[in-house]
Design a protein around this motif. Sequence first.
Motif, mmCIF file in Angstrom:
data_model
loop_
_atom_site.group_PDB
_atom_site.id
_atom_site.type_symbol
_atom_site.label_atom_id
_atom_site.label_comp_id
_atom_site.label_asym_id
_atom_site.label_seq_id
_atom_site.Cartn_x
_atom_site.Cartn_y
_atom_site.Cartn_z
ATOM 1 N N VAL A 80 38.163 39.469 38.554
ATOM 2 C CA VAL A 80 37.661 38.106 37.994
ATOM 3 C C VAL A 80 38.864 37.841 36.877
ATOM 4 O O VAL A 80 38.966 38.636 36.246
ATOM 5 C CB VAL A 80 36.283 38.289 37.395
ATOM 6 N N GLU A 81 39.214 36.656 36.960
ATOM 7 C CA GLU A 81 40.283 36.108 36.192
ATOM 8 C C GLU A 81 40.026 34.643 35.836
ATOM 9 O O GLU A 81 39.924 33.771 36.631
ATOM 10 C CB GLU A 81 41.808 36.072 36.987
ATOM 11 N N ARG A 82 39.880 34.620 34.410
ATOM 12 C CA ARG A 82 39.694 33.289 33.909
ATOM 13 C C ARG A 82 38.549 32.433 34.565
ATOM 14 O O ARG A 82 38.506 31.338 34.895
ATOM 15 C CB ARG A 82 41.023 32.299 34.045
ATOM 16 N N GLY A 83 37.364 33.180 34.660
ATOM 17 C CA GLY A 83 36.192 32.418 35.322
ATOM 18 C C GLY A 83 36.298 32.327 36.756
ATOM 19 O O GLY A 83 35.388 31.544 37.426
ATOM 20 N N GLU A 84 37.177 32.940 37.519
ATOM 21 C CA GLU A 84 37.413 32.814 38.985
ATOM 22 C C GLU A 84 37.294 34.085 39.666
ATOM 23 O O GLU A 84 37.997 35.034 39.206
ATOM 24 C CB GLU A 84 38.564 31.707 39.525
ATOM 25 N N LEU A 144 32.049 31.265 44.461
ATOM 26 C CA LEU A 144 30.721 31.729 43.795
ATOM 27 C C LEU A 144 30.448 30.979 42.922
ATOM 28 O O LEU A 144 30.952 30.290 42.228
ATOM 29 C CB LEU A 144 30.970 33.376 43.369
ATOM 30 N N LYS A 145 28.900 31.059 42.690
ATOM 31 C CA LYS A 145 28.220 30.320 41.513
ATOM 32 C C LYS A 145 28.747 31.018 40.336
ATOM 33 O O LYS A 145 29.134 32.050 40.170
ATOM 34 C CB LYS A 145 26.990 30.222 41.530
ATOM 35 N N LYS A 146 28.723 30.007 39.151
ATOM 36 C CA LYS A 146 29.269 30.673 37.846
ATOM 37 C C LYS A 146 28.420 31.933 37.400
ATOM 38 O O LYS A 146 28.651 32.691 36.771
ATOM 39 C CB LYS A 146 29.141 29.792 36.821
ATOM 40 N N SER A 147 26.796 31.751 37.462
ATOM 41 C CA SER A 147 26.105 32.783 37.152
ATOM 42 C C SER A 147 26.301 33.912 38.134
ATOM 43 O O SER A 147 26.301 35.303 37.439
ATOM 44 C CB SER A 147 24.546 32.509 37.422
ATOM 45 N N GLN A 148 26.858 33.889 39.217
ATOM 46 C CA GLN A 148 27.243 35.241 40.041
ATOM 47 C C GLN A 148 28.479 35.680 39.684
ATOM 48 O O GLN A 148 28.543 36.949 39.506
ATOM 49 C CB GLN A 148 27.323 34.673 41.437
ATOM 50 N N ILE A 149 29.498 34.789 39.089
ATOM 51 C CA ILE A 149 30.859 35.512 38.699
ATOM 52 C C ILE A 149 30.506 36.156 37.368
ATOM 53 O O ILE A 149 31.015 37.355 37.148
ATOM 54 C CB ILE A 149 31.772 34.307 38.412
ATOM 55 N N LEU A 150 29.567 35.681 36.427
ATOM 56 C CA LEU A 150 29.473 36.030 35.151
ATOM 57 C C LEU A 150 28.775 37.613 35.250
ATOM 58 O O LEU A 150 28.847 38.478 34.639
ATOM 59 C CB LEU A 150 28.440 35.133 34.387
ATOM 60 N N LYS A 151 27.827 37.878 36.329
ATOM 61 C CA LYS A 151 26.923 38.836 36.795
ATOM 62 C C LYS A 151 27.975 39.965 37.131
ATOM 63 O O LYS A 151 28.178 41.043 36.723
ATOM 64 C CB LYS A 151 26.038 38.692 37.666
ATOM 65 N N LEU A 152 28.864 39.462 38.202
ATOM 66 C CA LEU A 152 29.986 40.444 38.553
ATOM 67 C C LEU A 152 30.835 41.046 37.364
ATOM 68 O O LEU A 152 31.344 42.089 37.334
ATOM 69 C CB LEU A 152 30.911 39.618 39.683
ATOM 70 N N GLU A 153 31.414 40.029 36.616
ATOM 71 C CA GLU A 153 31.900 40.595 35.538
ATOM 72 C C GLU A 153 31.548 41.528 34.649
ATOM 73 O O GLU A 153 31.996 42.524 34.258
ATOM 74 C CB GLU A 153 32.515 39.297 34.802
ATOM 75 N N LYS A 154 30.404 41.118 34.343
ATOM 76 C CA LYS A 154 29.503 42.260 33.477
ATOM 77 C C LYS A 154 29.442 43.501 34.285
ATOM 78 O O LYS A 154 29.398 44.634 33.638
ATOM 79 C CB LYS A 154 28.194 41.778 33.304
ATOM 80 N N GLN A 159 34.578 51.050 38.073
ATOM 81 C CA GLN A 159 33.956 50.067 39.188
ATOM 82 C C GLN A 159 34.890 49.000 39.510
ATOM 83 O O GLN A 159 35.678 48.320 38.557
ATOM 84 C CB GLN A 159 32.599 49.633 38.590
ATOM 85 N N THR A 160 34.948 48.685 40.725
ATOM 86 C CA THR A 160 35.806 47.573 41.323
ATOM 87 C C THR A 160 35.152 46.658 42.258
ATOM 88 O O THR A 160 34.088 47.174 42.799
ATOM 89 C CB THR A 160 37.240 48.206 41.815
ATOM 90 N N LEU A 161 35.678 45.696 42.535
ATOM 91 C CA LEU A 161 35.393 44.903 43.626
ATOM 92 C C LEU A 161 36.187 44.938 45.019
ATOM 93 O O LEU A 161 37.334 44.905 44.912
ATOM 94 C CB LEU A 161 35.270 43.250 43.301
ATOM 95 N N VAL A 162 35.394 45.199 45.972
ATOM 96 C CA VAL A 162 35.941 45.485 47.325
ATOM 97 C C VAL A 162 35.494 44.787 48.263
ATOM 98 O O VAL A 162 34.270 44.485 48.598
ATOM 99 C CB VAL A 162 35.785 47.272 47.467
#
Length: 156
Positions: A58-62, A91-101, A108-111
């Motif tokens: 997740v970089e700068r909201g993307e 992704l939707k902004k709410s999903q991105i914020l959830k992933l970032e959190k 933990q990482t995204l794969v």
Amino acid sequence: MAKKPKQKNDDNVLASNRKASHDFTILDTIECGVVLTGTEIKSVRQSKINLKDGFARVERGEVWMYNVHISEFSQGNIFNHDPLRPRKLLLKKSQILKLEKDIQREGQTLVPLKVYLKHGYAKVLLGIAEGKKKYDKRRALKEKDMKREAQRALKN
């Protein structure tokens, strides 16, 4: 004319990251779209994609996906794509914020787990993963062998 039976999602899987379940414990998954160029989507439809070393950030909201190799399109010309370029995930902004959190916690990482077609669009199944230790991997292999032995015993 009779209707066709509804297909499972597994029928449209173009690539899967089998190594991810060995190296990581998958805590949660999320489906997202991916921004591809014309020659990239043609290669993806031919299943010329490798997710083995892929990860997302997740970089700068993307959300961006890295190290996913999509081979060059064989009938492409000078406008062919770079096989290892970073690709934006949709992704939707709410999903991105959830992933970032969720990935703020250490380890933990995204794969990317799977790439498949859904209604004509390429989708990526992204997993929130936590790295396994060496002893966890050995335990998982031992359990897998025990299940295989039990299945063989039941067959005979």
